[in-house]
Design a protein around this motif. Structure first.
Motif, PDB file in Angstrom:
ATOM      1  N   ASN A 206      38.173 -28.662   5.039  1.00 63.81           N
ATOM      2  CA  ASN A 206      37.896 -28.213   3.666  1.00 63.81           C
ATOM      3  C   ASN A 206      36.926 -27.028   3.632  1.00 63.81           C
ATOM      4  N   LEU A 207      37.113 -26.108   4.569  1.00 65.56           N
ATOM      5  CA  LEU A 207      36.250 -24.926   4.625  1.00 65.56           C
ATOM      6  C   LEU A 207      36.903 -23.765   3.886  1.00 65.56           C
ATOM      7  N   ASN A 208      36.070 -22.856   3.381  1.00 66.73           N
ATOM      8  CA  ASN A 208      36.634 -21.628   2.838  1.00 66.73           C
ATOM      9  C   ASN A 208      36.950 -20.679   3.986  1.00 66.73           C
ATOM     10  N   MET A 209      37.669 -19.610   3.671  1.00 68.43           N
ATOM     11  CA  MET A 209      38.136 -18.703   4.702  1.00 68.43           C
ATOM     12  C   MET A 209      36.984 -18.052   5.465  1.00 68.43           C
ATOM     13  N   VAL A 210      35.935 -17.663   4.760  1.00 67.34           N
ATOM     14  CA  VAL A 210      34.817 -16.951   5.396  1.00 67.34           C
ATOM     15  C   VAL A 210      34.115 -17.845   6.405  1.00 67.34           C
ATOM     16  N   ASP A 211      33.781 -19.075   6.011  1.00 63.73           N
ATOM     17  CA  ASP A 211      33.080 -19.972   6.929  1.00 63.73           C
ATOM     18  C   ASP A 211      33.942 -20.320   8.134  1.00 63.73           C
ATOM     19  N   ALA A 212      35.231 -20.560   7.902  1.00 61.24           N
ATOM     20  CA  ALA A 212      36.131 -20.879   9.015  1.00 61.24           C
ATOM     21  C   ALA A 212      36.240 -19.704   9.975  1.00 61.24           C
ATOM     22  N   LEU A 213      36.294 -18.489   9.446  1.00 63.32           N
ATOM     23  CA  LEU A 213      36.374 -17.305  10.291  1.00 63.32           C
ATOM     24  C   LEU A 213      35.124 -17.163  11.159  1.00 63.32           C
ATOM     25  N   TYR A 214      33.949 -17.344  10.561  1.00 66.82           N
ATOM     26  CA  TYR A 214      32.714 -17.205  11.327  1.00 66.82           C
ATOM     27  C   TYR A 214      32.596 -18.277  12.410  1.00 66.82           C
ATOM     28  N   ILE A 215      33.043 -19.489  12.107  1.00 65.67           N
ATOM     29  CA  ILE A 215      32.961 -20.578  13.091  1.00 65.67           C
ATOM     30  C   ILE A 215      33.840 -20.271  14.298  1.00 65.67           C
ATOM     31  N   VAL A 216      35.064 -19.791  14.050  1.00 65.68           N
ATOM     32  CA  VAL A 216      35.964 -19.459  15.154  1.00 65.68           C
ATOM     33  C   VAL A 216      35.448 -18.261  15.926  1.00 65.68           C
ATOM     34  N   GLN A 217      34.964 -17.251  15.228  1.00 63.63           N
ATOM     35  CA  GLN A 217      34.486 -16.053  15.901  1.00 63.63           C
ATOM     36  C   GLN A 217      33.232 -16.323  16.725  1.00 63.63           C
ATOM     37  N   HIS A 218      32.413 -17.268  16.293  1.00 64.99           N
ATOM     38  CA  HIS A 218      31.212 -17.607  17.055  1.00 64.99           C
ATOM     39  C   HIS A 218      31.576 -18.227  18.394  1.00 64.99           C
ATOM     40  N   ARG A 219      32.696 -18.953  18.440  1.00 62.12           N
ATOM     41  CA  ARG A 219      33.106 -19.609  19.675  1.00 62.12           C
ATOM     42  C   ARG A 219      33.966 -18.702  20.560  1.00 62.12           C
ATOM     43  N   ARG A 220      34.503 -17.647  19.983  1.00 57.84           N
ATOM     44  CA  ARG A 220      35.326 -16.707  20.758  1.00 57.84           C
ATOM     45  C   ARG A 220      35.058 -15.305  20.222  1.00 57.84           C
ATOM     46  N   PHE A 221      34.158 -14.603  20.865  1.00 62.67           N
ATOM     47  CA  PHE A 221      33.647 -13.349  20.327  1.00 62.67           C
ATOM     48  C   PHE A 221      34.696 -12.232  20.272  1.00 62.67           C
ATOM     49  N   CYS A 222      35.776 -12.337  21.061  1.00 62.55           N
ATOM     50  CA  CYS A 222      36.772 -11.274  21.055  1.00 62.55           C
ATOM     51  C   CYS A 222      37.709 -11.364  19.857  1.00 62.55           C
ATOM     52  N   VAL A 223      37.591 -12.412  19.043  1.00 61.48           N
ATOM     53  CA  VAL A 223      38.450 -12.555  17.862  1.00 61.48           C
ATOM     54  C   VAL A 223      38.227 -11.370  16.929  1.00 61.48           C
ATOM     55  N   CYS A 224      39.330 -10.755  16.521  1.00 61.20           N
ATOM     56  CA  CYS A 224      39.262  -9.594  15.632  1.00 61.20           C
ATOM     57  C   CYS A 224      40.330  -9.768  14.557  1.00 61.20           C
ATOM     58  N   ILE A 225      39.925 -10.235  13.404  1.00 58.86           N
ATOM     59  CA  ILE A 225      40.854 -10.450  12.301  1.00 58.86           C
ATOM     60  C   ILE A 225      40.922  -9.170  11.482  1.00 58.86           C
ATOM     61  N   GLU A 226      42.043  -8.464  11.596  1.00 54.74           N
ATOM     62  CA  GLU A 226      42.197  -7.211  10.871  1.00 54.74           C
ATOM     63  C   GLU A 226      42.352  -7.472   9.376  1.00 54.74           C
ATOM     64  N   GLU A 227      42.204  -6.418   8.607  1.00 50.91           N
ATOM     65  CA  GLU A 227      42.185  -6.563   7.149  1.00 50.91           C
ATOM     66  C   GLU A 227      43.464  -7.179   6.581  1.00 50.91           C
ATOM     67  N   PRO A 228      44.669  -6.784   7.028  1.00 54.29           N
ATOM     68  CA  PRO A 228      45.870  -7.444   6.494  1.00 54.29           C
ATOM     69  C   PRO A 228      45.867  -8.948   6.736  1.00 54.29           C
ATOM     70  N   MET A 229      45.394  -9.372   7.909  1.00 60.40           N
ATOM     71  CA  MET A 229      45.335 -10.805   8.188  1.00 60.40           C
ATOM     72  C   MET A 229      44.279 -11.489   7.327  1.00 60.40           C
ATOM     73  N   ARG A 230      43.197 -10.793   7.021  1.00 60.34           N
ATOM     74  CA  ARG A 230      42.176 -11.369   6.141  1.00 60.34           C
ATOM     75  C   ARG A 230      42.748 -11.611   4.746  1.00 60.34           C
ATOM     76  N   HIS A 231      43.526 -10.651   4.261  1.00 62.42           N
ATOM     77  CA  HIS A 231      44.163 -10.841   2.961  1.00 62.42           C
ATOM     78  C   HIS A 231      45.139 -12.010   3.000  1.00 62.42           C
ATOM     79  N   LEU A 232      45.852 -12.151   4.124  1.00 58.77           N
ATOM     80  CA  LEU A 232      46.795 -13.259   4.260  1.00 58.77           C
ATOM     81  C   LEU A 232      46.064 -14.599   4.250  1.00 58.77           C
ATOM     82  N   LEU A 233      44.958 -14.682   4.965  1.00 57.95           N
ATOM     83  CA  LEU A 233      44.176 -15.917   4.979  1.00 57.95           C
ATOM     84  C   LEU A 233      43.567 -16.196   3.611  1.00 57.95           C
ATOM     85  N   ALA A 234      43.156 -15.145   2.909  1.00 57.79           N
ATOM     86  CA  ALA A 234      42.635 -15.336   1.555  1.00 57.79           C
ATOM     87  C   ALA A 234      43.722 -15.870   0.627  1.00 57.79           C
ATOM     88  N   SER A 235      44.946 -15.387   0.794  1.00 54.84           N
ATOM     89  CA  SER A 235      46.062 -15.912  -0.006  1.00 54.84           C
ATOM     90  C   SER A 235      46.329 -17.374   0.336  1.00 54.84           C
TER      91      SER A 235
END
Length: 306
Positions: A206-235
């Motif tokens: 039950n996390l929002n997109m921003v918190d889930a993104l930061y949690i995953v990126q903290h565990r794998r620093f090479c994660v790079c979510i480009e802007e189109p994918m961010r919009h997709l996750l927001a949708s």
């Protein structure tokens, strides 16, 4: 020569004798695309404090059972599986290529590939060979482009949960549901697979997109979510919010402690019901007077077959 810039010709906007009145400011450069600004996570930020990246099991699963997880999932998978404490770790970019080295060490039991259909046809991204060698399972989510991911998120999440909660299979005869682990990977490991994990956290924790993104990126620093994918996750986050609202409304309706008067569909009351209620209210005699009109009426149907 530019066919639109002929010698001796000037644009209408620069011609003093022209009656053209510009209504928009034009530019020779392409307009900039609107960018999606990712705000900081809703959890507070403190130096060297990793608690904001911890994951905690939610108190409820506010979705229809069977869509993202089977009804038996929460009976066989403990809530403790969703509790994970983040740690400060040393990480280098080269570590992203060492996934195959820790499959055995970490006890991975499912290799889930998120790949393009072109890669699938060329058999470039697949965990089947390694899975066969290690005696574990392998599966894949094939898409034509990233836009299809929003429709495949539920299937990927359900596949992960089915693996975590299903009884032992021939390929996993030596592991119990409590020992299951899934490695989600893609061509680069930077975006597609990470987006599936982000979507999983959004659904199951039950996390929002921003918190889930930061949690995953903290565990794998090479994660790079480009802007189109961010919009997709927001949708996808908006879709989840709508699904939660619908599910909560259904559960509130079916809850035994819910006020029955708010739940039951109003039905047309019979005349006997009206008269009974009128008899209990001495001050209301209008109901009985209205019922007198039907005492002498023929009880037969208004239309009969001859």
């Amino acid at each position: 020569m530019d066919p639109f810039n002929r010698p001796g010709e000037i644009s209408m906007t620069q011609d003093e004798l022209s009656r053209y009145v510009p209504t928009h400011e034009y530019s020779s450069t392409a307009p900039a695309q609107p960018s999606m600004v990712i705000p900081p996570p809703s959890l507070p930020l403190y130096a060297d404090d990793t608690s904001r990246f911890d994951t905690v099991a939610p108190s409820s699963h506010d979705f229809e059972y069977g869509e993202f997880a089977s009804p038996e999932f929460f009976k066989s998978v403990s809530a403790d599986r969703f509790n994970h404490k983040a740690q400060l770790t040393e990480w280098t970019y080269e570590m992203r290529r060492e996934a195959q080295d820790f499959l055995v060490r970490e006890g991975i039991t499912l290799l889930l590939a998120i790949r393009s259909r072109r890669s699938a046809q060329a058999r470039l991204v697949s965990g089947e060979k390694v899975a066969a060698q290690l005696g574990i399972e392998a599966d894949a989510i094939d898409i034509s482009d990233n836009q299809e991911l929003i429709a495949e998120f539920p299937r990927a999440i359900r596949r992960i949960n089915d693996h975590l909660s299903s009884p032992s299979s021939p390929a996993l005869k030596s592991t119990s549901p409590a020992q299951r682990k899934i490695l989600v990977f893609c061509e680069s490991g930077n975006e597609r697979s990470a987006s599936v994990v982000i979507a999983y956290l959004m659904v199951m924790l039950n996390l929002n997109m921003v918190d889930a993104l930061y949690i995953v990126q903290h565990r794998r620093f090479c994660v790079c979510i480009e802007e189109p994918m961010r919009h997709l996750l927001a949708s996808f986050e908006s879709i989840l919010a709508a699904k939660r609202d619908v599910t909560k409304a259904k559960r509130d309706t079916l809850h035994p402690n819910w006020d029955a008067a708010q739940v039951q569909t109003p039905r047309k009351r019979s005349f006997s019901d009206l008269n009974d209620s009128a008899a209990t209210a001495e001050h209301d005699t209008e109901m009985d007077m209205d019922g007198d009109r039907y005492v002498e009426r023929n009880p037969s149907a208004p239309f009969q077959d001859r």
